[in-house]
Design a protein around this motif. Structure first.
Motif, mmCIF file in Angstrom:
data_model
loop_
_atom_site.group_PDB
_atom_site.id
_atom_site.type_symbol
_atom_site.label_atom_id
_atom_site.label_comp_id
_atom_site.label_asym_id
_atom_site.label_seq_id
_atom_site.Cartn_x
_atom_site.Cartn_y
_atom_site.Cartn_z
ATOM 1 N N LYS A 172 25.960 37.643 -34.483
ATOM 2 C CA LYS A 172 26.036 38.114 -33.098
ATOM 3 C C LYS A 172 25.738 39.612 -33.007
ATOM 4 N N ASP A 206 34.631 42.333 -28.160
ATOM 5 C CA ASP A 206 35.754 42.112 -27.257
ATOM 6 C C ASP A 206 36.512 40.866 -27.708
ATOM 7 N N GLU A 207 37.599 40.560 -27.019
ATOM 8 C CA GLU A 207 38.426 39.415 -27.380
ATOM 9 C C GLU A 207 37.685 38.108 -27.205
ATOM 10 N N THR A 208 36.805 38.050 -26.218
ATOM 11 C CA THR A 208 36.034 36.830 -25.985
ATOM 12 C C THR A 208 35.152 36.500 -27.179
ATOM 13 N N GLN A 209 34.467 37.518 -27.707
ATOM 14 C CA GLN A 209 33.610 37.301 -28.871
ATOM 15 C C GLN A 209 34.439 36.912 -30.090
ATOM 16 N N ARG A 210 35.584 37.538 -30.267
ATOM 17 C CA ARG A 210 36.446 37.195 -31.398
ATOM 18 C C ARG A 210 36.865 35.731 -31.345
ATOM 19 N N LEU A 211 37.257 35.273 -30.156
ATOM 20 C CA LEU A 211 37.692 33.886 -30.000
ATOM 21 C C LEU A 211 36.523 32.917 -30.165
ATOM 22 N N GLU A 212 35.337 33.303 -29.699
ATOM 23 C CA GLU A 212 34.149 32.462 -29.877
ATOM 24 C C GLU A 212 33.856 32.255 -31.360
ATOM 25 N N ARG A 261 36.538 30.010 -32.993
ATOM 26 C CA ARG A 261 36.323 28.591 -32.660
ATOM 27 C C ARG A 261 35.144 28.032 -33.443
#
Length: 223
Positions: free
Chosen positions: A102, A62-68, A71
């Protein structure tokens, strides 16, 4: 006597890690990982996990994992500058490490520490026993659960995927015992020097997060 030997191993580990950091070339620590019989169900699961061809481009959950991962990669870029001076190559490598870690349920900084110890971040590293690439994958894994072509282990994402899937497999085999799983990965199960080196490198990249076991051995029989 045991305490003395452990002290020597720890000193040697610290020296090798220091040399790795100073030279930028790294010190390969690949062992003779043992080819073990696999149940058909396990072989099928591992084959499905690595895939038969070159892995597709990164497709995050998801987008959250991509951003994590983005970063995390940006946060570690500067520390990898000497080993990988090209910005695009450096970011792609770190982002792939995060993604594959991950995907296998591993902490990305643990995988980065393992790569540092195994190959010194050298894509085309080959050990004396034939282990290949960043995560020093033994060729038999390509035959057992891959496409049968050992040269594919020099492909960055393929190599990191194999390494993460194999480490996850060993963690499952050892019921979550990271010390023993790292020993299996290196072909030195039960010995302290390799797990301690990986853990030390892991700590240099990032303090371990809650829920991940630190692989340390103090010479008293406790892990």
């Amino acid at each position: 006597m045991i305490a003395s030997r452990v002290s020597v191993f720890r000193l040697a580990s610290k020296c090798l890690l220091a040399l790795s950091c100073l030279t930028g070339a790294g010190v390969a620590w690949a062992g003779a990982q043992v080819e073990e019989p696999l149940a058909d169900s396990v072989r099928s699961a591992l084959s499905a996990a690595v895939g038969r061809g070159e892995p597709p481009k990164l497709v995050f959950a998801d987008e959250t994992q991509r951003l994590e991962c983005e970063r995390w990669s940006r946060a570690n870029e500067g520390r990898l500058l000497k080993r990988k001076p090209d910005e695009l190559v450096r970011f792609e490598f770190l982002n792939t490490v995060c993604y594959e870690a991950k995907r296998a349920g591993l902490e990305p900084s643990l995988v980065l520490g393992l790569i540092q110890v195994e190959s010194g971040f050298r894509k085309y590293a080959i050990s004396s026993v034939g282990a290949r690439g960043y995560m020093q994958i033994m060729p038999f894994w390509s035959r057992t659960i891959g496409n049968g072509d050992p040269s594919s282990l020099f492909h960055m994402q393929t190599n990191i995927r194999f390494g993460c899937v194999i480490l996850r497999h060993y963690l499952d085999r050892e019921k979550g015992n990271l010390f023993m799983a790292l020993g299996r990965y290196n072909g030195s199960r039960g010995r302290a020097e390799y797990p301690n080196m990986v853990t030390a490198a892991w700590r240099r990249w990032k303090a371990p997060e809650p829920g991940y076991q630190v692989a340390q051995y103090d010479g008293s029989g406790r892990r």
